[in-house]
Scaffold this motif. Sequence first.
Motif, PDB file in Angstrom:
ATOM      1  N   VAL A 172      -4.721  -3.537  -4.757  1.00  0.00           N
ATOM      2  CA  VAL A 172      -4.438  -2.107  -4.615  1.00  0.00           C
ATOM      3  C   VAL A 172      -2.935  -1.966  -4.379  1.00  0.00           C
ATOM      4  N   PRO A 185      -3.405   3.119   3.511  1.00  0.00           N
ATOM      5  CA  PRO A 185      -4.856   3.103   3.740  1.00  0.00           C
ATOM      6  C   PRO A 185      -5.250   1.893   4.577  1.00  0.00           C
ATOM      7  N   LEU A 191      -8.768   5.732   0.544  1.00  0.00           N
ATOM      8  CA  LEU A 191      -8.204   5.986  -0.782  1.00  0.00           C
ATOM      9  C   LEU A 191      -8.607   7.352  -1.319  1.00  0.00           C
ATOM     10  N   HIS A 194      -5.824   9.741  -1.368  1.00  0.00           N
ATOM     11  CA  HIS A 194      -4.633   9.372  -2.125  1.00  0.00           C
ATOM     12  C   HIS A 194      -4.738   9.811  -3.578  1.00  0.00           C
ATOM     13  N   CYS A 196      -4.859   8.540  -6.856  1.00  0.00           N
ATOM     14  CA  CYS A 196      -5.149   7.242  -7.464  1.00  0.00           C
ATOM     15  C   CYS A 196      -5.187   7.338  -8.992  1.00  0.00           C
ATOM     16  N   TRP A 210     -13.878   1.565  -7.941  1.00  0.00           N
ATOM     17  CA  TRP A 210     -13.136   0.429  -7.382  1.00  0.00           C
ATOM     18  C   TRP A 210     -14.070  -0.363  -6.467  1.00  0.00           C
ATOM     19  N   VAL A 223     -12.503   6.946  -6.774  1.00  0.00           N
ATOM     20  CA  VAL A 223     -11.258   7.583  -6.333  1.00  0.00           C
ATOM     21  C   VAL A 223     -10.935   8.801  -7.199  1.00  0.00           C
ATOM     22  N   VAL A 245      -1.612   5.368  -6.735  1.00  0.00           N
ATOM     23  CA  VAL A 245      -2.132   4.062  -6.342  1.00  0.00           C
ATOM     24  C   VAL A 245      -2.988   3.520  -7.478  1.00  0.00           C
ATOM     25  N   TYR A 247      -5.424   0.080  -9.024  1.00  0.00           N
ATOM     26  CA  TYR A 247      -6.212  -1.118  -8.692  1.00  0.00           C
ATOM     27  C   TYR A 247      -6.233  -1.985  -9.933  1.00  0.00           C
TER      28      TYR A 247
END
Length: 301
Positions: A172, A185, A191, A194, A196, A210, A223, A245, A247
């Motif tokens: 992440v 986080p 998350l 956020h 994402c 995720w 997310v 953000v 992943y």
Amino acid sequence: MRDNILRESFGGLVAFVAVAREKSFTRAAAHLGLSQSAVSHAVRALETKLGARLLARNSRTVSPTEIGERLLQSVAPQLEEIDAEMSALSALRDSPMGTIRVTASDHAIRSVLAARLKKFLPKYPGIQVELFADNGLVDLAAERFDAGVRLGEIVAQDMIAVRIGPDIRFAVVATKGYFANHPLPGKPDDLMQHNCVNLRLPTYGGLWAWEFEKAGRQLNVRVNGQLTYNSIYDCLDAAMEGLGVAYVPEDMALPYIRTGHLVSVLEDWCPYWSGYHLYYPSRRQPSGAMSLLISALRYEP
């Protein structure tokens, strides 16, 4: 006399079976590597020789007539046997030949397959490998793939799977600038607060949840964010630009984490998975070319 009939009709039979299965002269021509007019001419010549209409045509599709369906059911399996035998004979030649179609994620292609193929292909100039970047689950038989590459955990149990890469985990990540304006986080659920970067999967068109794990507890987080891509590399680029953000596979992000451009969080929640596996149907005997590719890709720790 019968030999003459077979010789004169063989091309028409091959064209007819291809059109009947593809339900399209255009797709059949592409599959056979011929022009549409050549396929159409071959089918018409066969119909003329048999004195019967084999295909019903309209503006949207093509389908076998009753006589055509009978011919398809009797002839298609025999043509498949001939094709299989020809492939087997080809595999016995000193110089292996053939085309291998493989579906794989874009990350698997770049991180594993590309480097191995760079060494493999020059050794076997008669082998062609077609790679199709796809992050979804694919029906190999329906899509006419010889093999697929996915993480070991998602390969179906009825497939033969060969490990071709080391364990892998995701990270992440976001820029220092992003986290300067947003709290770090502390757990996966954080998350949800956020911005994402999502990855859309082609299978059913859903967004990838995720996946996290800690102390035996598994947690999937769906997310939210302003950006959605269908390529994991675009997700990383967005994070690099400070847009949110992401992943992504750790090996992709690690060079930027080391330079300090990206910050990795929730590391204790990011599990290792069993790496990429090449898989193919258990009922299918690999061709000589396929066997060579499997040996070249097999992971040796």
